[in-house]
Design a protein around this motif. Sequence first.
Motif, short mmCIF file in Angstrom:
data_model
loop_
_atom_site.label_atom_id
_atom_site.label_comp_id
_atom_site.label_asym_id
_atom_site.label_seq_id
_atom_site.Cartn_x
_atom_site.Cartn_y
_atom_site.Cartn_z
N SER A 77 73.35 -33.01 109.58
CA SER A 77 73.90 -32.48 110.90
C SER A 77 72.97 -32.54 111.90
CB SER A 77 74.21 -31.00 110.59
OG SER A 77 73.16 -30.16 110.03
N GLY A 135 78.12 -34.15 114.12
CA GLY A 135 78.82 -32.96 113.19
C GLY A 135 78.39 -32.81 111.89
N ASP A 136 79.19 -31.96 111.27
CA ASP A 136 78.73 -31.75 109.82
C ASP A 136 79.08 -32.90 108.74
OD1 ASP A 136 77.99 -29.94 107.60
OD2 ASP A 136 79.58 -29.04 107.38
N LEU A 137 78.16 -33.82 108.77
CA LEU A 137 78.53 -34.97 107.92
C LEU A 137 77.83 -34.88 106.54
CD1 LEU A 137 77.38 -37.73 110.66
CD2 LEU A 137 79.93 -36.71 110.27
N GLN A 147 79.39 -39.61 105.88
CA GLN A 147 80.73 -39.49 106.27
C GLN A 147 81.34 -38.01 106.62
OE1 GLN A 147 83.34 -41.60 103.12
NE2 GLN A 147 84.69 -39.82 103.14
N ASP A 148 82.27 -38.09 107.44
CA ASP A 148 82.83 -36.64 107.94
C ASP A 148 83.90 -36.07 106.82
OD1 ASP A 148 84.77 -34.77 108.94
OD2 ASP A 148 83.68 -35.20 110.91
N THR A 197 87.51 -35.73 108.36
CA THR A 197 88.49 -36.88 109.01
C THR A 197 88.20 -38.08 107.93
OG1 THR A 197 86.40 -37.60 110.41
CG2 THR A 197 88.16 -36.15 111.19
N ARG A 219 85.84 -39.98 108.41
CA ARG A 219 85.11 -41.26 109.19
C ARG A 219 83.77 -41.53 108.62
NH1 ARG A 219 83.53 -41.97 115.58
NH2 ARG A 219 84.55 -43.81 115.75
N TYR A 260 80.08 -43.42 109.09
CA TYR A 260 79.02 -43.74 110.02
C TYR A 260 77.81 -44.43 109.38
CZ TYR A 260 80.87 -40.05 112.73
OH TYR A 260 81.58 -38.99 113.55
N GLN A 271 83.68 -32.39 120.53
CA GLN A 271 83.64 -31.37 119.39
C GLN A 271 82.16 -30.85 119.48
OE1 GLN A 271 83.44 -32.93 115.41
NE2 GLN A 271 84.39 -31.07 114.46
N ALA A 300 88.51 -37.34 116.11
CA ALA A 300 87.22 -38.00 116.93
C ALA A 300 87.81 -39.39 117.58
CB ALA A 300 86.30 -38.48 115.85
#
Length: 291
Positions: free
Chosen positions: A32, A37-39, A59-60, A63, A65, A67, A236, A256
């Motif tokens: 974070s 975000g809170d990945l 990763q989220d 979602t 998603r 990274y 966000q 996102a």
Amino acid sequence: MIEFERAETLSLKSHPEIIEKWVQDLIADDPSILGLGDLELRQKERIQPRAGRLDLLLQDPVTKRRYEVELQLGATDETHIIRTIEYWDIERKRYPQYDHCAVLIAEDITSRFLSVISLFNGSIPLVAIQLRALRVAGKLTLVFTKVFDELTRGLVDEDEEAEASPADRAYWETKASKSTLTGVDDLMKIVKSFNENLEPKYNKYYIGIGKDGSPFNFVSFRPKKSSITLEIKLPQSDDIDENIEQAGLVQLVYNAQWGLYQLRLTLVDVKSKKDVLSELMRLAYERRSQL
């Protein structure tokens, strides 16, 4: 009395003790701190077929998603950019079921390289983050600043109008219900308090906002039989997430890719949580008005 402590800027590249792995581990322990975000950490030093190792895969959890993160102490260079894009490309081809975003982190990202990165924007979801090391009161801290953000991949208003099939209120009374449309009416009263020229624009898949005959979709509504999905176009942020949580609103997901919050509202929510809903929609209206 407020005390001030002057911060000293450090170069991690030339630091005698700090190595890249130390920063990598720090991010892995708390993703974070990147401000994305809170990945969650999926893997460190992820082996890439015939292409080395990816520094971090994040990763989220909502979602899903992913990274692909590449870190470099000192200034970024051509090889850093190429490596970041190459690893992103490998991962998206190996796991096409996920949405992927390339993340480049360096201490120095010059305007020249920002110009190079901008060439890919629109075709490659790429984020550039500048890392700064500061010593404050004898302790080291790291500051991550997003200096280049990916292009939001959503339809512009003109395309939304072209893609949307026209409908009317009677269509939505059949598709949803008269009671949830009354909830939409209450939300539209809030919208019109920002600008009297704003009107509901009925489409087949959603109810948007129109202004002077053109789409002006800073919010949209998707009424159902007993609830309303409210979509609010805002970046966000932790503050907005906290406001939503404290208000007890049900957040379906942060989209996102389209850059919007999706909230599921009951008719009770529309009436009892009017203040927080009004504030969120007002922020979205002001942001849309500045475009």
